[in-house]
Design a protein around this motif. Structure first.
Motif, PDB file in Angstrom:
ATOM      1  N   UNK A  99       0.813  -1.221   0.000  1.00 36.31           N
ATOM      2  CA  UNK A  99       0.000   0.000   0.000  1.00 36.31           C
ATOM      3  C   UNK A  99       0.841   1.263   0.000  1.00 36.31           C
ATOM      4  N   UNK A 100       2.098   1.167  -0.399  1.00 36.20           N
ATOM      5  CA  UNK A 100       2.982   2.328  -0.453  1.00 36.20           C
ATOM      6  C   UNK A 100       3.748   2.513   0.846  1.00 36.20           C
ATOM      7  N   UNK A 101       4.391   3.658   0.956  1.00 40.44           N
ATOM      8  CA  UNK A 101       5.195   3.943   2.144  1.00 40.44           C
ATOM      9  C   UNK A 101       4.339   4.472   3.279  1.00 40.44           C
ATOM     10  N   UNK A 102       4.707   4.056   4.501  1.00 41.80           N
ATOM     11  CA  UNK A 102       4.039   4.545   5.711  1.00 41.80           C
ATOM     12  C   UNK A 102       5.127   4.951   6.688  1.00 41.80           C
ATOM     13  N   UNK A 103       5.097   6.223   7.122  1.00 44.18           N
ATOM     14  CA  UNK A 103       6.084   6.713   8.082  1.00 44.18           C
ATOM     15  C   UNK A 103       5.829   6.081   9.438  1.00 44.18           C
ATOM     16  N   UNK A 104       6.889   5.532  10.059  1.00 42.52           N
ATOM     17  CA  UNK A 104       6.743   4.963  11.397  1.00 42.52           C
ATOM     18  C   UNK A 104       7.522   5.768  12.437  1.00 42.52           C
ATOM     19  N   UNK A 105       8.549   6.483  12.014  1.00 44.56           N
ATOM     20  CA  UNK A 105       9.245   7.448  12.873  1.00 44.56           C
ATOM     21  C   UNK A 105       9.476   8.698  12.035  1.00 44.56           C
ATOM     22  N   UNK A 106       8.848   9.798  12.440  1.00 44.33           N
ATOM     23  CA  UNK A 106       8.931  11.039  11.676  1.00 44.33           C
ATOM     24  C   UNK A 106       9.667  12.111  12.454  1.00 44.33           C
ATOM     25  N   UNK A 107      10.057  13.165  11.739  1.00 43.43           N
ATOM     26  CA  UNK A 107      10.711  14.321  12.331  1.00 43.43           C
ATOM     27  C   UNK A 107      11.888  13.906  13.210  1.00 43.43           C
ATOM     28  N   UNK A 108      12.724  13.017  12.694  1.00 44.70           N
ATOM     29  CA  UNK A 108      13.909  12.568  13.422  1.00 44.70           C
ATOM     30  C   UNK A 108      15.023  13.595  13.212  1.00 44.70           C
TER      31      UNK A 108
END
Length: 113
Positions: A99-108
């Motif tokens: 289903x495409x990319x899914x962010x799991x950790x953002x704004x690192x």
């Protein structure tokens, strides 16, 4: 703990005359919500860049792949298809699936030097 062993190995001083030492560095990132992500970067040749991401108690080896900007590292193991996209001192960890990319950790954001 496995990453700590890897990081200790990478941080150990190299022999003065060793031509086969891989240039490496480690970085710690603090992400949205306070999550901490550790990454070891390895550059065995000018044409090859690798990263080992410590996420969820797993060490995830990755290889640099094509991107528009920054560096996009893609996991060797396609399931669940982790992707670390870094640009300067910032980055995002994704899963890349059907289903495409899914962010799991953002704004690192990298902390320390």
């Amino acid at each position: 703990m496995r990453l700590i062993s890897l990081l200790a190995l990478l941080a150990a001083p190299a022999p003065a005359l060793a031509d086969d030492v891989i240039p490496a560095l480690t970085a710690t990132y603090v992400c949205a919500g306070g999550a901490v992500l550790r990454v070891a970067y390895l550059n065995p040749s000018p044409d090859d860049s690798l990263a080992v991401v410590d996420y969820g108690g797993r060490l995830i080896p990755m290889r640099a792949g094509p991107t528009g900007s920054g560096v996009r590292y893609v996991a060797f193991d396609p399931v669940p298809g982790f992707v670390w996209h870094g640009k300067g001192p910032d980055g995002t960890l994704f899963t890349d699936g059907e289903n495409g990319q899914r962010a799991i950790l953002e704004d690192c954001h990298q902390v320390g030097s």
